[in-house]
Design a protein around this motif. Sequence first.
Motif, PDB file in Angstrom:
ATOM      1  N   LEU A  22       0.835  -1.205   0.000  1.00  0.00           N
ATOM      2  CA  LEU A  22       0.000   0.000   0.000  1.00  0.00           C
ATOM      3  C   LEU A  22       0.868   1.252   0.000  1.00  0.00           C
ATOM      4  N   GLU A  25       2.162   1.730  -3.425  1.00  0.00           N
ATOM      5  CA  GLU A  25       1.104   2.255  -4.289  1.00  0.00           C
ATOM      6  C   GLU A  25       0.989   3.778  -4.131  1.00  0.00           C
ATOM      7  N   THR A  63      -5.846   5.504  -3.793  1.00  0.00           N
ATOM      8  CA  THR A  63      -6.370   4.598  -2.766  1.00  0.00           C
ATOM      9  C   THR A  63      -7.885   4.642  -2.614  1.00  0.00           C
TER      10      THR A  63
END
Length: 175
Positions: A22, A25, A63
Amino acid sequence: MDDIQLQLYRIVSNLKPTQIALLLEMARAMTVEIEEYVNENSDIISSEFATNFSNRLLIHHATHTEKFGKKAFEYAFANASIATGKSAQIISSSTNPGTDVVVDGINFSLKTEASARINRKKITISKLMEARWIRECNTREDFANGVVNRVVRHLQQYQRILILRAYSVSETKIK
């Protein structure tokens, strides 16, 4: 390795693989090239503010699938202001009809507008159109009094209004 990189290294070394993915990302999102123009005479936006704010937008869209809403705008605006050395406070009441964020003692009302039908030459603030009191106006005088007693009083609660607008320019570019 500088202090920030060392801090990041220590944090990452304690994360689980899914957390690192994450974080990766979000880091990749921040590498997207952004075209920006910062008015050098602005007392609100500086290059540092623009970088902080635009990266928050990039992370949000990396996200989330929903629009960057009003509350997200408030937090990004306040935090980008803080990143430039200003003091900033979000007014916590979501039903507060006036000031949303106070930056260095200046009251800001923040608005968002995202639609495929945005008129690029005209700004729409829908709250006036949604006002119940308008339906009770039978004469021009009723409407004029309502504007003075409600709208003008409301506008006196803050010094600045900022509108974050989003509309498609092409399939690969948002303006």
